[in-house]
Design an enzyme around this catalytic site. Structure first.
Site, mmCIF file in Angstrom:
data_model
loop_
_atom_site.group_PDB
_atom_site.id
_atom_site.type_symbol
_atom_site.label_atom_id
_atom_site.label_comp_id
_atom_site.label_asym_id
_atom_site.label_seq_id
_atom_site.Cartn_x
_atom_site.Cartn_y
_atom_site.Cartn_z
ATOM 1 N N HIS A 55 -5.491 -21.634 -22.712
ATOM 2 C CA HIS A 55 -5.313 -21.917 -21.283
ATOM 3 C C HIS A 55 -6.508 -21.382 -20.503
ATOM 4 O O HIS A 55 -7.122 -20.380 -20.886
ATOM 5 C CB HIS A 55 -4.034 -21.270 -20.767
ATOM 6 N N GLU A 57 -6.754 -19.677 -17.823
ATOM 7 C CA GLU A 57 -6.635 -18.281 -17.401
ATOM 8 C C GLU A 57 -6.996 -17.321 -18.528
ATOM 9 O O GLU A 57 -7.764 -16.378 -18.331
ATOM 10 C CB GLU A 57 -5.202 -17.949 -16.942
ATOM 11 N N CYS A 85 1.561 -19.904 -16.392
ATOM 12 C CA CYS A 85 2.754 -19.872 -17.233
ATOM 13 C C CYS A 85 3.080 -18.417 -17.579
ATOM 14 O O CYS A 85 2.345 -17.495 -17.212
ATOM 15 C CB CYS A 85 2.511 -20.682 -18.508
ATOM 16 N N CYS A 88 0.238 -16.615 -19.545
ATOM 17 C CA CYS A 88 -0.905 -16.268 -18.699
ATOM 18 C C CYS A 88 -0.548 -15.181 -17.690
ATOM 19 O O CYS A 88 -1.354 -14.285 -17.431
ATOM 20 C CB CYS A 88 -1.431 -17.513 -18.012
#
Length: 151
Positions: A55, A57, A85, A88
């Site tokens: 991801h 992040e 999410c 993260c």
């Protein structure tokens, strides 16, 4: 919802999201800023190479930690185009990010104002200041266009 001017780090995150879309990835981008300097910018990269933790992040936090040579990103802010999410949000807490700015909310997968609400849990080790809505229209449009094209 507050309308925010879009600062340079969120612009960098939006540019990364556009690059992710062009690469066939879900268009999410993130930027880490310390003081007046953007120290990391990353886009989602979960498909190539296959990495479920790729991801934006997570990738931006990893780059920032490497740049600073430390695991705690004290006095750093994270700008991301989509509500983080649970994975993260947990990483943001562990990294000790001071402030989180995100553009679009994510009612299905978000874990800041939706779902798990990670930062509200008693077990959360660190709670960043959270600001949402900055660049929301642009980020949401990128996501809608990306998924419309795939239907």
């Amino acid at each position: 919802m507050t309308q925010w001017p879009i600062p340079a780090p969120m612009r960098a995150a939006l540019d990364a999201a556009r690059a992710a879309a062009k690469a066939g990835e879900v268009p999410v981008g993130a930027a880490v800023m310390r003081g007046d300097t953007v120290i990391a910018v990353a886009a989602n990269a979960t498909r190539s190479p296959p990495d479920p933790t790729g991801h934006a992040e997570i990738r931006a936090l990893r780059m920032a930690a490497e740049t600073l040579g430390q695991d705690r990103l004290l006095d750093c802010d994270l700008y991301v185009t989509l509500e983080p999410c649970a994975m993260c949000a947990g990483a943001i807490s562990h990294a000790r990010i001071a402030r989180l700015y995100y553009a679009a909310s994510d009612a299905k997968g978000g874990a800041v104002e939706h779902g798990a609400r990670v930062f509200e849990q008693e077990q959360c080790l660190h709670r960043p200041e959270v600001y949402s809505g900055m660049g929301e229209a642009e980020a949401a449009q990128l996501l809608r266009a990306f998924f419309k094209e795939r239907r």
